[in-house]
Write a protein that holds these residues in place. Structure first.
Motif, short mmCIF file in Angstrom:
data_model
loop_
_atom_site.label_atom_id
_atom_site.label_comp_id
_atom_site.label_asym_id
_atom_site.label_seq_id
_atom_site.Cartn_x
_atom_site.Cartn_y
_atom_site.Cartn_z
N ALA A 40 -8.37 -113.70 -22.90
CA ALA A 40 -7.11 -114.11 -22.27
C ALA A 40 -7.39 -114.71 -20.91
CB ALA A 40 -6.18 -112.90 -22.13
N VAL A 41 -6.59 -115.71 -20.56
CA VAL A 41 -6.65 -116.37 -19.26
C VAL A 41 -5.23 -116.44 -18.72
CG1 VAL A 41 -7.27 -118.46 -17.98
CG2 VAL A 41 -8.64 -117.74 -19.96
N SER A 42 -5.02 -116.02 -17.48
CA SER A 42 -3.67 -115.99 -16.93
C SER A 42 -3.07 -117.40 -16.90
CB SER A 42 -3.70 -115.42 -15.51
OG SER A 42 -4.50 -116.20 -14.65
N GLY A 43 -1.78 -117.46 -17.23
CA GLY A 43 -1.06 -118.72 -17.20
C GLY A 43 -1.28 -119.59 -18.42
N GLN A 44 -2.05 -119.13 -19.38
CA GLN A 44 -2.32 -119.93 -20.58
C GLN A 44 -2.05 -119.09 -21.83
OE1 GLN A 44 -6.07 -122.08 -20.58
NE2 GLN A 44 -6.20 -121.98 -18.35
N ASP A 45 -0.99 -119.45 -22.56
CA ASP A 45 -0.69 -118.75 -23.80
C ASP A 45 -1.77 -119.01 -24.85
OD1 ASP A 45 1.59 -117.69 -22.73
OD2 ASP A 45 2.87 -119.32 -23.43
N THR A 46 -2.27 -120.24 -24.84
CA THR A 46 -3.38 -120.59 -25.72
C THR A 46 -4.40 -121.39 -24.92
OG1 THR A 46 -2.31 -122.65 -26.42
CG2 THR A 46 -1.91 -120.67 -27.76
N PHE A 47 -5.65 -121.30 -25.30
CA PHE A 47 -6.69 -122.07 -24.64
C PHE A 47 -7.81 -122.32 -25.64
CE2 PHE A 47 -7.61 -117.62 -24.06
CZ PHE A 47 -8.98 -117.51 -24.24
N ASP A 48 -8.60 -123.33 -25.36
CA ASP A 48 -9.68 -123.73 -26.26
C ASP A 48 -10.89 -122.85 -26.00
OD1 ASP A 48 -11.51 -124.91 -27.88
OD2 ASP A 48 -11.45 -126.90 -26.91
N LYS A 49 -11.18 -121.95 -26.91
CA LYS A 49 -12.31 -121.03 -26.73
C LYS A 49 -13.66 -121.74 -26.84
CE LYS A 49 -10.01 -116.77 -28.13
NZ LYS A 49 -10.08 -115.54 -28.96
N ARG A 50 -13.63 -122.99 -27.35
CA ARG A 50 -14.89 -123.74 -27.47
C ARG A 50 -15.10 -124.71 -26.32
NH1 ARG A 50 -14.10 -125.97 -33.48
NH2 ARG A 50 -12.05 -126.33 -32.55
N SER A 51 -14.16 -124.75 -25.36
CA SER A 51 -14.34 -125.64 -24.22
C SER A 51 -15.54 -125.19 -23.39
CB SER A 51 -13.09 -125.65 -23.34
OG SER A 51 -12.95 -124.41 -22.66
N ASN A 52 -16.12 -126.13 -22.67
CA ASN A 52 -17.32 -125.84 -21.90
C ASN A 52 -17.09 -124.75 -20.87
OD1 ASN A 52 -20.06 -126.38 -21.66
ND2 ASN A 52 -19.76 -127.74 -19.91
N VAL A 53 -15.94 -124.83 -20.17
CA VAL A 53 -15.64 -123.84 -19.13
C VAL A 53 -15.52 -122.45 -19.74
CG1 VAL A 53 -13.90 -123.08 -17.48
CG2 VAL A 53 -14.56 -125.47 -17.54
N THR A 54 -14.81 -122.33 -20.85
CA THR A 54 -14.61 -121.03 -21.48
C THR A 54 -15.93 -120.47 -22.01
OG1 THR A 54 -12.38 -121.68 -22.14
CG2 THR A 54 -13.33 -119.79 -23.25
N VAL A 55 -16.74 -121.30 -22.62
CA VAL A 55 -18.04 -120.85 -23.13
C VAL A 55 -18.93 -120.37 -21.98
CG1 VAL A 55 -20.17 -121.60 -24.24
CG2 VAL A 55 -17.96 -122.28 -25.20
N LEU A 56 -18.95 -121.13 -20.88
CA LEU A 56 -19.79 -120.74 -19.74
C LEU A 56 -19.29 -119.45 -19.09
CD1 LEU A 56 -20.47 -124.22 -18.08
CD2 LEU A 56 -22.11 -122.78 -19.31
N LEU A 57 -17.97 -119.27 -19.04
CA LEU A 57 -17.43 -118.02 -18.48
C LEU A 57 -17.79 -116.84 -19.37
CD1 LEU A 57 -15.84 -116.63 -16.29
CD2 LEU A 57 -13.73 -117.16 -17.53
#
Length: 294
Positions: free
Chosen positions: A179-196
């Motif tokens: 989960a990420v605040s302010g985002q009901d959905t987000f791309d789990k394969r995005s570069n930022v999400t993968v790096l986090l």
């Protein structure tokens, strides 16, 4: 607690007090006397209730070469401190009294500021309790991991007062951003999400808290590498990555345990500041509250 602590100074070393231990005691007694009254004081060089030159630590005296202009700072709770000016001696009496009148006016304004600051603090404390009540009620409302992670991220961000909160859940040896605040959905394969997720995994394997505000050189190599990659991609200014333990799990961990295999480490809380590295007042205490309930 009844004592005095130096809050700020300009050119204090030039007064000679730093090197004079007995003089500091005499000077401290003088400050306490002034704080106990309301009129302030003008104290000539080498003067006081005792002989300022005989090394008597019990004397309330001015052991310096300067004229001291002293005024107490009051608010609605009584004396809060003293403002002191080391002035060149030799001015006329009327001029010296003008110094004191001016300083008393300044200290009256300072007292009004402290009173307003205290009232604001009480109001903020009340607001914090209301936010905390809302967070604890909603965070424990459901048992679904994903829904709870979103609640922690969104309500946690409001309580902490930061720019973004993310929740990472551990699956086997890896952490995945849930989960990420302010985002009901987000791309789990995005570069930022993968790096986090990679960063959370590295931190969870160490079992140690990570607080970053621009310098990663003191971190473990694997954490430093993952952190630098994430910061370069996300442009985050400051962040905290805090492992989440099952209740009682953190205290029971032995120092030589392989933490990455310990099932009591269940994920991580990520708190980010995207614009400013400065933290709001009470920041870490709020983070601790969110972490404990998470």
């Amino acid at each position: 607690a009844g004592g005095l602590q130096l809050t700020y100074q300009i050119n204090l070393r030039e007064t000679g007090l730093i090197e004079n231990q007995v003089g500091q005691q005499q000077h401290g007694r003088l400050l306490h006397q002034v704080m106990g009254g309301t009129e302030g004081a003008l104290v000539s060089p080498h003067s006081g209730t005792g002989d300022a030159t005989d090394n008597d630590p019990d004397a309330a005296a001015n052991p310096t070469e300067f004229l001291l202009v002293l005024a107490p700072v009051y608010n609605d709770q009584g004396p809060q401190g003293v403002v002191e000016i080391f002035q060149r001696p030799g001015a006329r009496i009327a001029t010296q009294r003008g110094y004191l009148r001016f300083l008393l006016q300044i200290c009256e304004l300072a007292g009004d500021f402290l009173k307003g600051h205290r009232l604001r603090h009480l109001a903020e404390k009340q607001t914090l309790w209301e936010q905390l009540e809302t967070f604890t009620r909603t965070a424990h409302e459901k048992l679904d991991v994903r829904q709870t992670a979103y609640t922690i991220a969104n309500e946690g961000r409001r309580l902490i007062g930061c720019d973004r909160v993310s929740v990472a859940i551990r699956h086997g040896r890896r952490c995945q951003i849930e989960a990420v605040s302010g985002q009901d959905t987000f791309d789990k394969r995005s570069n930022v999400t993968v790096l986090l997720g990679k960063l959370a995994t590295a931190v969870v394997r160490t079992g140690e808290d990570v607080w970053y505000s621009g310098d990663s050189s003191n971190l473990a190599p694997q954490v430093e590498e993952a952190l630098d990659e994430y910061v370069d991609e996300s442009n985050t200014k400051a962040l905290a990555i805090l492992p989440l333990f099952e209740p009682g799990g953190e205290e029971e961990l032995a120092p030589d345990e392989v933490r990455e295999r310990d099932p009591r480490v269940i994920g991580a809380l990520v708190v980010e500041q995207m614009v400013d590295v400065r933290s709001p007042e009470g920041f870490r205490q709020r983070v601790d509250v969110v972490r404990d309930h998470s």
